[in-house]
Design an enzyme around this catalytic site. Structure first.
Site, PDB file in Angstrom:
ATOM      1  N   ASP A   1       0.605  -1.282   0.240  1.00  0.00           N
ATOM      2  CA  ASP A   1      -0.110   0.149   0.428  1.00  0.00           C
ATOM      3  C   ASP A   1       0.491   1.624  -0.111  1.00  0.00           C
ATOM      4  O   ASP A   1       0.525   2.566  -0.986  1.00  0.00           O
ATOM      5  CB  ASP A   1      -0.882  -0.206   1.039  1.00  0.00           C
TER       6      ASP A   1
ATOM      7  N   ALA B   1      -5.180   2.963   0.061  1.00  0.00           N
ATOM      8  CA  ALA B   1      -4.883   1.913  -1.576  1.00  0.00           C
ATOM      9  C   ALA B   1      -5.418   0.952  -1.895  1.00  0.00           C
ATOM     10  O   ALA B   1      -5.580   0.311  -2.810  1.00  0.00           O
ATOM     11  CB  ALA B   1      -3.443   2.420  -2.331  1.00  0.00           C
ATOM     12  N   ASP B   2      -5.390  -0.510  -0.914  1.00  0.00           N
ATOM     13  CA  ASP B   2      -5.042  -1.066  -0.692  1.00  0.00           C
ATOM     14  C   ASP B   2      -6.986  -1.045  -1.009  1.00  0.00           C
ATOM     15  O   ASP B   2      -7.725  -1.861  -2.376  1.00  0.00           O
ATOM     16  CB  ASP B   2      -5.207  -2.355   0.352  1.00  0.00           C
ATOM     17  N   LEU B   3      -7.412  -0.181   0.249  1.00  0.00           N
ATOM     18  CA  LEU B   3      -9.093  -0.780  -0.007  1.00  0.00           C
ATOM     19  C   LEU B   3      -9.468   0.146  -1.231  1.00  0.00           C
ATOM     20  O   LEU B   3     -11.053   0.167  -1.467  1.00  0.00           O
ATOM     21  CB  LEU B   3      -9.500   0.277   1.199  1.00  0.00           C
TER      22      LEU B   3
ATOM     23  N   GLY C   1      -9.378  -2.379  -3.745  1.00  0.00           N
ATOM     24  CA  GLY C   1     -10.833  -3.216  -4.218  1.00  0.00           C
ATOM     25  C   GLY C   1     -12.107  -2.901  -4.901  1.00  0.00           C
ATOM     26  O   GLY C   1     -13.021  -3.238  -5.494  1.00  0.00           O
TER      27      GLY C   1
END
Length: 371
Positions: A135, A163-165, A168
């Site tokens: 991230d 960034a990860d969320l 998704g």
């Protein structure tokens, strides 16, 4: 909304599992394929009863099957699962899915209407595609991290994996668009979702401001440069956010605090040398967070408290919206969709909990379970 949709999830850690969590909240059936040792998120970081909190937070309402994808028989099982699916999500490094025998080019031969989403940091091609990443790297490379700086000008370490969320969520946006295309044309799709690309797409305003104004930090009014759009410290050393950009909200604020003399200072600079800014800081320092929260509820002036994690569920807003839930299985969970329900939700699965059920399904000895 997605009842009857089957998603095979080969992803680990956070971006992919968060994407399938949101799909599960919409009613999709999520079959999580894990290696014999499990999704690494099961054993990382803080734990509850031996299971990683990141895993527990992002994997409710899913079914788990364990497969060793280096084994040819398990590869065949994986392809059988994919043949029965509407959507596949994977987060291997580029080229790994081909080595495991489950790459899009191969599996689409038996399931041409399949929607196949590969989630990675840097995409399936390009100079950096084979590099490991997380991230913080996506935030840094996309320009997003440079917008989160301390007063000294240093980028800060975010305590949320934005960034990860967001990656998704973007994956789901692409998947749902592909499902609409499939509904219209019958055609499947391959999605190369690079999380860094997603974060870079947040830089639309900043890019143009840099081009036209030579400013790399975007819209000045939104960066805490004026007194009416600023974070202020309260009497009890907490913080509130004031976002009274429109004049009507600023007037409401000034009249509400009995300071009509400040109305003309709407867009005054939030610099230490500016007397109006000093007055605003003193004003906010004169009341507690609770008092300002109550003021914001009573006065339409775009004023809200900066809440900490433990305060969310009991806040006035979320009490009314019911987004945070204490489940019967003992885990606090946050709902991800406008109208999901946890009444039919199931706890995060034990490793391989549904292997027999899924294998029976593939062998057509039982009718598939409906959630």
């Amino acid at each position: 909304m997605l009842d009857g949709l089957r998603v095979i999830d080969f992803s680990f850690y956070l971006p992919g599992p968060y994407a399938t969590l949101r799909l599960a909240d919409l009613g999709a059936e999520i079959i999580k394929v894990e290696p014999p040792a499990g999704d690494p998120a099961r054993s990382m970081g803080g734990k509850k009863d031996g299971t990683g909190l990141v895993f527990l937070a992002n994997n409710r309402s899913k079914k788990s099957i364990t497969l060793n994808l280096k084994d040819t028989d398990d590869q065949e099982t994986a392809r059988s699962l994919i043949k029965s699916a509407d959507v596949v999500i994977e987060s291997f490094r580029p080229g790994i899915s081909k080595k495991l025998g489950i790459d899009y080019r191969r599996v689409k031969q038996e399931n041409p209407s399949l929607i196949y989403c590969s989630i990675s940091g840097y995409g399936q091609s390009g100079e950096m595609s084979s590099l490991g990443s997380h991230d913080l790297n996506y935030m840094a490379l996309s320009g997003a991290l440079a917008q989160l700086k301390s007063k000294s000008g240093e980028p800060v370490d975010p305590t949320n994996t934005f960034a990860d969320l967001i990656g998704g969520i973007a994956a789901n946006e692409a998947i749902l668009s592909a499902l609409l295309k499939k509904e219209r044309t019958g055609e499947g799709s391959y999605i190369d979702l690079a999380i860094t690309d997603v974060m870079a797409s947040f830089m639309t305003n900043h890019l143009l401001y840099d081009q036209e104004k030579g400013k790399q930090d975007g819209i000045s009014l939104l960066g805490g440069e004026v007194v009416s759009y600023k974070i202020y410290q309260t009497k009890d050393e907490r913080f509130v956010s004031l976002a009274a950009l429109e004049k009507k909200f600023w007037i409401n604020f000034c009249e509400g605090v009995g300071r009509k003399d400040l109305i003309g200072k709407h867009l005054a600079s939030a610099e230490e040398k500016n007397a109006a800014f000093q007055e605003m800081k003193e004003l906010f320092a004169g009341r507690s967070l609770k008092e300002w929260t109550e003021f914001g509820l009573a006065t339409d002036c775009c004023l809200t408290p900066v809440l900490e994690t433990k305060e969310l569920a009991d806040s006035v807003y979320f009490r009314g919206r019911g987004r945070f839930t204490d489940t019967e299985w003992g885990l606090k969970q946050v709902l991800t969709q406008p109208e999901p329900s946890l009444k039919q939700a199931s706890p995060p699965p034990e490793l391989g909990e549904h292997s027999k059920e899924i294998n029976d399904l593939l062998n057509k000895t039982v009718v598939p379970c409906k959630k």
